[in-house]
Each structure stands twice: as C-alpha cells, then as structure tokens.
Scaffold this active site. Structure first.
Site, PDB file in Angstrom:
ATOM      1  CB  CYS A  58      -6.063  -7.152  -4.641  1.00  0.00           C
ATOM      2  SG  CYS A  58      -4.750  -7.895  -5.639  1.00  0.00           S
ATOM      3  CG  HIS A 103      -3.589 -10.305  -2.094  1.00  0.00           C
ATOM      4  ND1 HIS A 103      -4.692  -9.993  -2.862  1.00  0.00           N
ATOM      5  CD2 HIS A 103      -3.937 -10.029  -0.806  1.00  0.00           C
ATOM      6  CE1 HIS A 103      -5.665  -9.557  -2.078  1.00  0.00           C
ATOM      7  NE2 HIS A 103      -5.231  -9.560  -0.829  1.00  0.00           N
TER       8      HIS A 103
END
Length: 411
Positions: free
Chosen positions: A90, A370
C-alpha cells in the site's frame, strides 16, 4: 554533492538479477488489500531532510513542457483505477497514485517523451522508467478498473533491493528511492567523479545560485531533476564580525517539523516558519567563520532559492527516539493557491503559487498501519485505497493522517 551522496543510506546486500527476478515475478501472495497492509510492522527509518537548494531560469535539463497526454495512441481514460495490493504494498500504491495524478509527470511519460532521454549506461538500463511508463499507460487506458503492478514492483526491487519481498515500508522513503532510480535511467549528465570548482569572486547571491545550479546539472541532468528538485539557500552569520556565508544545495523534498501547539491546529505556514527559523550554532556546533578564521558562535537560516514545478512536502510525523512515536497532529494545508513568498530568498522575486494534487496518508501507528492516497482528478477529488477508488469531499482532504503532500506549480 552527487545524487548518490544525497540519498546515501545503508542498504542490504544486493542480490543477483536472477534471484530478484525469481523472487519478484514468482507467485504473488493473494491477500485482501487493507488486511495485507496491516499484517506486518512498518519500517520507519526516516532519513534527514535534503536540506537545501538553487534557482535557474536557464535550466539545461531536458524540457518537460509542451508534452501532452493527447500524444498517446488511442483513447485516454480518467485515471480512476485501483492498484492491487501485492502483499503490504500500500505504501507503493499510494505514491504511484499521487505521481499518476501529477499532470507534469503523467504527460511526460504517457507522451513517450521520456524515451528520448533514456540512458544506456544506468544500472537498470532504462527498465525502471519503461515499467513506470507501462504502468501509467495501463492506469490511463480506460480498459480496467484495477491494475496489478507485478512487473513494476519487480523493477523497483531490482533497482533498490530494500524493496525485495513484501514487508511494509515507508511511503516517503519509497518515493525518494524511486525518484533516484528514475533519475538514473534518464540522466544525461556527465559520468564519473564530480568536480567542484570555486566560484569567481564577487558574485551576487543570485549569480552564485545560478553557478551552483548549473554545476549540479552538469552531472545530474534529467527531466526528473527538472520536475522535482529545488534549491535551498543557507545563510550563516557570524555573531562576532557579522560576516555572512551563503551556500546553495539541492533538495528533492522538504521535511517539515510539526509545531507543538496546545489547543490549536497548526497550519502549513507555521511548519514552514519553524523550518526556516533562525538556528543558533554554539558550543560544539560552532562553525569556522570565513572572515575570522576561527570557530565562532553563528546563526543559520534557510530560505527557498529555487521552486520546483512539483513541490513535495513531508510532514515529520515519526520520531526516531528510543521509543518511536507518531504525531497525529492535524495540520491545516491549502488545497488551492499555496503561497510561499514569505519563505523565498531575496533573489527569488517571483515565488510561484501551488495547487495540491495528491496526498499520501498513513493511518495507524509506528508498527502497523495502512497507506492510502487522496488525488485530484479533473478538478474532483478521489480516495485511492489499493484496489478501491471512491469520491472524496474537499472537506475531508485535510486530516491528521496526511503524511506526504504533492503540490503542482500553477501555470
């Protein structure tokens, strides 16, 4: 200094090309996008900011203006495409989305202008630039809602072995390594050891900045430099004789400290104020005064000498103290018309204004989290979380999770 000096960091032992190809192009782990990104700890070894920079209206870098995405063959999509998470990638996906929605970068690669500048002597032999161009082409082809960046990830790992495998990384560090790799693939400067010459006596600050910038471009001359690199002016003032010593150094991004204010939300201007505030050098930090010829107490202050077309700002949320911590301070930053004229050097008479085009956001803590991207597309904002793409309200752009900001100079 050479680009390699600027990016100097201790890297793992390089593996052979065969080892890298087998590891990166073999089976890709099938994991859900956001879950896979949160499974492992984040390596957050942040390096110091590039410090300083220069200006030149007569840049000899390969031109990037005048290219157009319309030069592509076929219909161009809207870029609202997700990127598959290959296993904790990510951090990479968020940066690629921000670069993809930076018009100058996108048009340079989609118009295939970059092919005129490929270097046959770079470590990657142009492969990193080719794979990035191919990835952008897939993302803007209008043929798919989700693109799998397998080959691109493999090229990145071969260029920078620290990105072999699927452990979580820091998005700012990835950006720096990636831009360095692109620059090497497109560098048309001289080869060999850099030779630094003393500038002629009696130059004004503006002339000295121009001298240093052209000296830098002699060895580091690529469109990536032309797009992302600026110059910082550093002024050292002796407290004993008031002599001023001025130096200019390149920067690829600026790492801004977060003001620790109680009860109020700091803004980007206050971050710049802290970055450019006068610093006292005393005790063991005393430099040698050029005029006094001995170590003296001095003050040091930065200002921006050359503003790049794309200005990358890194908000220093992570500390490298004994116990790493993350600052979740919400920093207010403008979406349109960022004005940095207050921080321009005296020789920079026409400080540009910038519009925000992308944000790499980090949620979570120093050990897990994230990355997602917020990007402007044809005047509207969207949220990119790996494969997922959704619309975004302007009121949600500024958040405590903003980490790396991409500003594009207004034309």
């Amino acid at each position: 200094r050479l680009i390699k000096d600027i990016f100097k960091i201790s890297l793992p032992r390089s593996r052979s090309a065969g080892e890298l190809e087998k590891e990166e192009e073999a089976s890709i782990p099938e994991e859900s996008e956001e879950k896979s990104a949160k499974k492992s700890g984040i390596s957050l070894k942040l390096r110091p900011s590039f410090g300083k920079g220069s200006k030149s209206n007569g840049s000899v870098c390969p031109a990037v203006e005048g290219t157009s995405g319309a030069a592509q063959n076929g219909k161009q999509g809207d870029g609202l495409v997700g990127l598959k998470n290959l296993g904790n990638t990510c951090f990479m996906n968020s940066i690629i989305q921000c670069l993809s929605h930076s018009r100058i970068v996108r048009e340079y690669f989609l118009s295939r202008k970059y092919k005129e500048h490929l270097s046959g002597t770079s470590k990657m032999q142009g492969r990193l630039a080719e794979e990035f161009a191919s990835l952008l082409s897939d993302m803007w082809s209008g043929k798919s809602d989700v693109v799998t960046p397998n080959k691109f990830k493999s090229a990145v790992a071969k260029s920078a072995p620290r990105f072999v495998g699927y452990s979580q990384q820091d998005s700012q560090e990835f950006l720096r390594f990636f831009l360095e790799g692109l620059h090497e693939d497109l560098n048309r400067g001289k080869k060999g050891k850099r030779r630094m010459e003393d500038p002629p006596k009696g130059l004004t600050d503006a002339q000295l900045a121009e001298h240093r910038w052209r000296e830098y471009l002699a060895y580091d001359n690529s469109s990536i430099v032309n797009i992302f690199v600026g110059l910082l002016k550093s002024t050292l003032t002796c407290s004993a004789c008031n002599h001023k010593s001025v130096t200019f150094d390149p920067f690829w991004d600026l790492s801004l400290p977060l003001p620790r204010s109680k009860g109020s939300c700091p803004n980007l201007q206050s971050c710049f104020s802290e970055f450019t505030q006068e610093e006292i050098l005393d005790g063991e930090e005393k430099p040698t005064c050029e005029n006094c010829k001995k170590r003296q107490k001095c003050t040091k202050q930065f200002s921006i000498e050359r503003f790049p077309p794309i200005l990358v700002l890194h908000l220093k949320r992570f500390s490298e103290v004994r116990y790493r911590t993350k600052l979740s301070t919400k920093v207010d930053f403008p979406v349109d018309s960022l004005d940095l004229s207050d921080f321009a050097s005296g020789t920079e008479l026409d400080a540009p204004r910038y519009d925000l085009v992308g944000v790499s956001n980090h949620s979570g803590n120093t050990f897990s989290g994230h990355y997602i991207a917020y990007c402007r597309t044809t005047g509207r904002w969207h949220r990119f979380s790996d494969s997922s793409v959704s619309s975004l309200s302007r009121s949600d752009i500024v958040s405590p999770e903003a980490y790396v900001l991409f500003y594009e100079r207004k034309s």
